[in-house]
Motif scaffolding. Sequence first.
Motif, PDB file in Angstrom:
ATOM      1  N   GLY A 298      43.610  47.032  50.192  1.00 48.34           N
ATOM      2  CA  GLY A 298      42.726  45.914  50.559  1.00 48.34           C
ATOM      3  C   GLY A 298      41.254  46.273  50.427  1.00 48.34           C
ATOM      4  N   ASN A 299      40.920  47.509  50.845  1.00 51.92           N
ATOM      5  CA  ASN A 299      39.518  47.933  50.764  1.00 51.92           C
ATOM      6  C   ASN A 299      39.045  48.013  49.317  1.00 51.92           C
ATOM      7  OD1 ASN A 299      38.917  48.078  53.410  1.00 51.92           O
ATOM      8  ND2 ASN A 299      39.234  50.292  53.599  1.00 51.92           N
ATOM      9  N   PHE A 300      39.925  48.542  48.452  1.00 55.31           N
ATOM     10  CA  PHE A 300      39.573  48.669  47.034  1.00 55.31           C
ATOM     11  C   PHE A 300      39.364  47.282  46.421  1.00 55.31           C
ATOM     12  CE2 PHE A 300      41.195  48.562  42.645  1.00 55.31           C
ATOM     13  CZ  PHE A 300      40.242  49.366  42.039  1.00 55.31           C
ATOM     14  N   PHE A 301      40.307  46.380  46.700  1.00 52.68           N
ATOM     15  CA  PHE A 301      40.191  45.043  46.111  1.00 52.68           C
ATOM     16  C   PHE A 301      39.013  44.268  46.721  1.00 52.68           C
ATOM     17  CE2 PHE A 301      44.666  46.045  45.175  1.00 52.68           C
ATOM     18  CZ  PHE A 301      44.615  45.916  43.801  1.00 52.68           C
ATOM     19  N   GLY A 302      38.766  44.502  48.011  1.00 53.02           N
ATOM     20  CA  GLY A 302      37.615  43.865  48.668  1.00 53.02           C
ATOM     21  C   GLY A 302      36.316  44.333  48.037  1.00 53.02           C
ATOM     22  N   GLY A 303      36.211  45.652  47.838  1.00 50.34           N
ATOM     23  CA  GLY A 303      35.007  46.212  47.216  1.00 50.34           C
ATOM     24  C   GLY A 303      34.817  45.691  45.807  1.00 50.34           C
ATOM     25  N   MET A 304      35.944  45.590  45.090  1.00 47.47           N
ATOM     26  CA  MET A 304      35.872  45.103  43.710  1.00 47.47           C
ATOM     27  C   MET A 304      35.483  43.618  43.683  1.00 47.47           C
ATOM     28  SD  MET A 304      38.769  45.547  40.854  1.00 47.47           S
ATOM     29  CE  MET A 304      38.445  47.217  40.450  1.00 47.47           C
ATOM     30  N   TRP A 305      36.059  42.858  44.611  1.00 46.09           N
ATOM     31  CA  TRP A 305      35.766  41.417  44.675  1.00 46.09           C
ATOM     32  C   TRP A 305      34.282  41.182  44.918  1.00 46.09           C
ATOM     33  CZ3 TRP A 305      37.444  36.663  43.688  1.00 46.09           C
ATOM     34  CH2 TRP A 305      36.830  35.603  44.336  1.00 46.09           C
ATOM     35  N   PHE A 306      33.745  41.853  45.946  1.00 47.17           N
ATOM     36  CA  PHE A 306      32.330  41.628  46.244  1.00 47.17           C
ATOM     37  C   PHE A 306      31.425  42.255  45.181  1.00 47.17           C
ATOM     38  CE2 PHE A 306      34.035  40.449  50.378  1.00 47.17           C
ATOM     39  CZ  PHE A 306      33.323  39.279  50.579  1.00 47.17           C
ATOM     40  N   GLY A 307      31.924  43.294  44.517  1.00 47.45           N
ATOM     41  CA  GLY A 307      31.176  43.863  43.393  1.00 47.45           C
ATOM     42  C   GLY A 307      31.053  42.858  42.262  1.00 47.45           C
ATOM     43  N   LEU A 308      32.157  42.166  41.974  1.00 48.98           N
ATOM     44  CA  LEU A 308      32.090  41.171  40.891  1.00 48.98           C
ATOM     45  C   LEU A 308      31.223  39.983  41.290  1.00 48.98           C
ATOM     46  CD1 LEU A 308      33.985  38.285  40.703  1.00 48.98           C
ATOM     47  CD2 LEU A 308      35.773  39.938  41.054  1.00 48.98           C
ATOM     48  N   LEU A 309      31.267  39.632  42.577  1.00 55.29           N
ATOM     49  CA  LEU A 309      30.374  38.553  43.040  1.00 55.29           C
ATOM     50  C   LEU A 309      28.920  38.977  42.896  1.00 55.29           C
ATOM     51  CD1 LEU A 309      31.936  36.982  46.272  1.00 55.29           C
ATOM     52  CD2 LEU A 309      32.069  36.156  43.936  1.00 55.29           C
ATOM     53  N   PHE A 310      28.647  40.243  43.181  1.00 56.72           N
ATOM     54  CA  PHE A 310      27.286  40.757  43.051  1.00 56.72           C
ATOM     55  C   PHE A 310      26.819  40.665  41.591  1.00 56.72           C
ATOM     56  CE2 PHE A 310      24.658  44.554  42.047  1.00 56.72           C
ATOM     57  CZ  PHE A 310      23.495  44.158  42.698  1.00 56.72           C
ATOM     58  N   LEU A 311      27.690  41.067  40.664  1.00 55.84           N
ATOM     59  CA  LEU A 311      27.326  40.983  39.241  1.00 55.84           C
ATOM     60  C   LEU A 311      27.096  39.528  38.824  1.00 55.84           C
ATOM     61  CD1 LEU A 311      29.756  43.534  37.524  1.00 55.84           C
ATOM     62  CD2 LEU A 311      27.303  43.775  37.871  1.00 55.84           C
ATOM     63  N   ALA A 312      27.985  38.641  39.294  1.00 52.33           N
ATOM     64  CA  ALA A 312      27.838  37.218  38.970  1.00 52.33           C
ATOM     65  C   ALA A 312      26.512  36.695  39.519  1.00 52.33           C
ATOM     66  CB  ALA A 312      29.000  36.426  39.549  1.00 52.33           C
ATOM     67  N   ALA A 313      26.166  37.143  40.715  1.00 54.07           N
ATOM     68  CA  ALA A 313      24.918  36.687  41.338  1.00 54.07           C
ATOM     69  C   ALA A 313      23.705  37.224  40.574  1.00 54.07           C
ATOM     70  CB  ALA A 313      24.866  37.131  42.799  1.00 54.07           C
TER      71      ALA A 313
ATOM     72  N   ILE B 119      40.644  38.114  54.488  1.00 57.56           N
ATOM     73  CA  ILE B 119      41.872  38.196  53.674  1.00 57.56           C
ATOM     74  C   ILE B 119      41.929  39.507  52.881  1.00 57.56           C
ATOM     75  CG2 ILE B 119      42.250  35.706  53.542  1.00 57.56           C
ATOM     76  CD1 ILE B 119      41.146  35.670  50.752  1.00 57.56           C
ATOM     77  N   MET B 120      40.762  40.018  52.492  1.00 57.16           N
ATOM     78  CA  MET B 120      40.770  41.290  51.766  1.00 57.16           C
ATOM     79  C   MET B 120      41.239  42.417  52.705  1.00 57.16           C
ATOM     80  SD  MET B 120      40.059  40.797  48.677  1.00 57.16           S
ATOM     81  CE  MET B 120      39.504  39.431  47.671  1.00 57.16           C
ATOM     82  N   HIS B 121      40.817  42.330  53.963  1.00 55.24           N
ATOM     83  CA  HIS B 121      41.239  43.345  54.925  1.00 55.24           C
ATOM     84  C   HIS B 121      42.741  43.237  55.193  1.00 55.24           C
ATOM     85  CE1 HIS B 121      40.956  46.082  58.356  1.00 55.24           C
ATOM     86  NE2 HIS B 121      41.805  45.252  58.956  1.00 55.24           N
ATOM     87  N   LEU B 122      43.240  41.995  55.234  1.00 50.47           N
ATOM     88  CA  LEU B 122      44.656  41.789  55.561  1.00 50.47           C
ATOM     89  C   LEU B 122      45.581  42.069  54.377  1.00 50.47           C
ATOM     90  CD1 LEU B 122      44.270  38.508  57.644  1.00 50.47           C
ATOM     91  CD2 LEU B 122      44.954  40.742  58.523  1.00 50.47           C
ATOM     92  N   MET B 123      45.006  42.171  53.185  1.00 46.22           N
ATOM     93  CA  MET B 123      45.826  42.376  51.992  1.00 46.22           C
ATOM     94  C   MET B 123      46.486  43.761  52.032  1.00 46.22           C
ATOM     95  SD  MET B 123      44.537  41.819  48.119  1.00 46.22           S
ATOM     96  CE  MET B 123      43.955  40.165  48.345  1.00 46.22           C
ATOM     97  N   PRO B 124      47.817  43.826  51.948  1.00 44.55           N
ATOM     98  CA  PRO B 124      48.452  45.143  52.010  1.00 44.55           C
ATOM     99  C   PRO B 124      48.212  45.939  50.719  1.00 44.55           C
ATOM    100  CG  PRO B 124      50.109  43.411  51.702  1.00 44.55           C
ATOM    101  CD  PRO B 124      48.795  42.718  51.836  1.00 44.55           C
ATOM    102  N   PHE B 125      48.233  47.234  50.814  1.00 47.98           N
ATOM    103  CA  PHE B 125      48.066  48.159  49.685  1.00 47.98           C
ATOM    104  C   PHE B 125      46.721  47.975  48.955  1.00 47.98           C
ATOM    105  CE2 PHE B 125      52.685  47.108  49.854  1.00 47.98           C
ATOM    106  CZ  PHE B 125      53.072  48.251  50.532  1.00 47.98           C
TER     107      PHE B 125
END
Lengths: 75, 596
Positions: free
Chosen positions: B342-357, B334-340
Amino acid sequence: MHLQMGPIQILLMQLLADGSEQEITGLTTGGWAMMLGSIAMVTALLIFCIVRIFSESKPSEHHHAPLDIDTGDHL
Amino acid sequence: MSDPDLQNQTKESWGSKTGVILAVAGSAVGLGNFLRFPGTAVNNGGGAFMVPYIISFLVLGVPIVWCEWTMGRLGGRYGQNNGAGILYAIWRKAPAKGVGALTLLVPVVVYMYYVLLEALCLRYSIAYFTGGFDSHIGTAVEGLTRGTAEYNDAVAGASVAYAVEQFALNENGAMYSSSMFWYVIACFLVNFVIIYRGVTRGIETFCKFAMPLLIGCAVIVLVRVLTLVNIGSGLGFMWNPKWELLKNPEVWLRAAGQIFFSLSVGFGLILCYSSYLKPSDDVVLTSLSASSANEFCEVVLGGLIVVPAAFLFLGSSHTPESTFQVGFFTVPAIMHLMPFGGNFFGGMWFGLLFLAAVTSSLSMLQPAIAFLEDGFGLRRPVSVTLLAIITAAGASLVMYFSINAQALDFTDFACEFMMIVAGLAQVLIFGWVIGAERGVKEANRGSDFELPRFMPYMVKYVTPTFLIAVLSMWCYYNAPDRIRSMSPDFKGIEAALVTQFPDEFKGEDGPKEKIARVHEIQLKPTAKRPEWYTQPSEEIKVKIAGARLNANIARFSIVGVGLLFIIITAAIDIACRNRIGRTIAHAEHTQNLLEA
């Protein structure tokens, strides 16, 4: 490499199959109520806690040690 | 009582109330909030799921959290910062050592697989920011038009393939020769460097920076998701209530389980963190604040991002309940499919998951570090090195046996069971050993506001009854399938049966029929078993071998966890007879002198 029919492969097949997709057009009244109600509840609880914490007298932070010792002297 | 070793002890403590709240909230906020909650909610009634969820939070979550914080602070007065020492200081009986062993074992074992998921989050974050994920997807969607169903399906398939490759889900040992190995090493280093710096300079400092950053990133991603065209349908899929599902007891079990695992109760983490409080520090408001921060992340941030976006781009069949599947099969797509962006938001999403982990995994290491220091007087470099060796040995096994994440799955299963048992035991110790009234009085000492008057009844009767029901239902729904999964004979026959008759067990009653057929074949003597099983084709032979290996890995995982439990219980027994026992006696003696 042994390719087994494990849960991963089953899911992959499900993902790529033409499954029975649900048609949802938007939030129903119940959906709005549950979503906003849940968000309001947890947000209100968090705000209540933050307000209580920051309304406490500031000096309580970092100033524990001498006050923790009850010497038993009550003059 | 003049043990110089004990007198020279320097006790660590939290620097500020904000620090301890963020550290405890950080330990509770993890992958489960952002990935497990939405998957569980949408598959168990959508908006209706919130009814059992909120009831569980009030009846189960909040009372247990209050109990654990109070017992932790109490144990800290006896010089104990580890679950085993804290529980032994409260209850000087042998069962306390067993429960204490669970509070040390569970976090360490969970860390052994959690660190791999942490590494995977880091891997994905970097892959998004550097375009590595895009180039992987690019080959799969060549010639397809963006926005079409075929394109979305191709992205979903490529996303699954990427996760299978990264986590080596198809080949044991393959993770060692992939880049994931170095990501795991990096995560180990990050965790152990922070934990080496101690509670205040390490954990508290990191959480003070990581938690606001994590929430900030999540809010940015949330704003992007909520501004997607037609997001209303996704929100409807997630939140429209299916009231009829509330009649199903399994939905109530899932809600209670979600609250239990989300708040990190029963783990021993809260016992450990709260033991660093001063004796007159507040526990009532502090613990409620940490729990409410966790709930905010879960319901507001977790409930509005993944499932609505997944439904919007991929449809309703892409929201499985498994944390791993939601997190690493669905979300990357879904991050890849997100228009405008997607890569930035995908990177940010997994970055926040990494911090949470990371904030969660730090809290998994601290109880064991505290035990090694409290129980055996080890200095920090030694205790950190020893724990690094133990966890690295366990994690390397989980990494090796990566087919279908079998070792991870079974270790997780064993830990879930032990967590509920430990949580139940802790509530019983609070309500019946300390005494509910005395316990509540202890909780109210130094508190910002007092606990409600019904709390003694709640912790003595209602919460334990609820927990016993949860434990019983959990065993009823999970145990039979798990026991079957540990039988090489059963799994071998099942694999052969499914391969031989691929279309036979697809109906609603398919799984039940399959189990009955396997049992029927199992009961027959070897000579009378079907020919396709006794003299299998090459394809079936491979399937049988794989299934039997998986069953053996499952057995090995459970036996391994059992052995660790025995070793830790023995270590606790030795420590309680020696150093922990002496420290508790020393603390009691000092307090008596002060009171005299």
